[in-house]
Design an enzyme around this catalytic site. Structure first.
Site, PDB file in Angstrom:
ATOM      1  N   LYS A  32       0.101   9.048  62.986  1.00  0.00           N
ATOM      2  CA  LYS A  32       1.276   9.376  62.179  1.00  0.00           C
ATOM      3  C   LYS A  32       2.143   8.146  62.007  1.00  0.00           C
ATOM      4  CE  LYS A  32       3.531  13.286  62.485  1.00  0.00           C
ATOM      5  NZ  LYS A  32       4.431  14.367  62.954  1.00  0.00           N
TER       6      LYS A  32
ATOM      7  N   ASP B  96      10.420  22.873  66.592  1.00  0.00           N
ATOM      8  CA  ASP B  96      10.061  23.127  65.196  1.00  0.00           C
ATOM      9  C   ASP B  96       8.769  23.949  65.115  1.00  0.00           C
ATOM     10  OD1 ASP B  96      10.345  22.951  62.431  1.00  0.00           O
ATOM     11  OD2 ASP B  96       9.223  21.069  62.304  1.00  0.00           O
TER      12      ASP B  96
END
Length: 161
Positions: free
Chosen positions: A45, A139
């Site tokens: 990422k 999240d």
């Protein structure tokens, strides 16, 4: 996209070969890559520049990554590494071959009770373990749960940044 991958491949050439983009999110772009030293697939990422600029303290990001990296559970995607290179910040995760729960739900209007129970037990087990380690996922949503073809659910994006 090809320019982005070419740039990323160039900047990480000594560690990883970037093969393709897997997805984009609010925090960055995730690529499938091969770790050259260990010869294994990883998910790499690249943190978006805007997110990097919003981070007031890089040490906080590193501290959160260390907390999540300490989590060892079969239903939590592992963090292998975090590093800065040429102005970019990169997180390297375990590669999970599968689809997100969000994608599965989009394709199938309904899952069987057995499938739902299976995923919920695995996700619940991962969260219970993490909470026992004093780590909270900030999240949790279907797009942050990967499901393999064998039905193994793995929680990812554990609240870093």
């Amino acid at each position: 996209m090809a320019d982005t991958i070419a740039h990323l491949t160039e900047s990480l050439a000594d560690r990883y070969v970037v093969e393709r983009e897997l997805g984009r999110g609010g925090m960055g772009i995730v690529y499938e890559a091969t770790d050259l030293s260990l010869r294994r697939k990883v998910a790499n990422k690249q943190i978006r520049r805007e997110v990097q600029e919003q981070l007031q303290d890089m040490e906080k990001l590193l501290s959160e990554a260390r907390l999540v990296a300490a989590l060892k559970h079969p239903n939590i995607v592992e963090i292998h590494s975090i590093f800065k290179e040429k102005g970019g910040v990169y997180l390297v995760f375990e590669h999970v071959a599968g689809r997100t729960l969000q994608d599965i739900l989009r394709e199938r209007i309904r899952l069987t009770i057995r499938q739902v129970r299976n995923v919920l037990q695995q996700v619940g087990g991962a969260l219970d373990y993490a909470h026992g380690q004093r780590v909270i996922h900030r999240d949790l949503k279907p797009s942050n749960v990967m499901v393999t073809s064998e039905g193994i659910a793995k929680v990812m994006d554990f609240g870093i940044a």
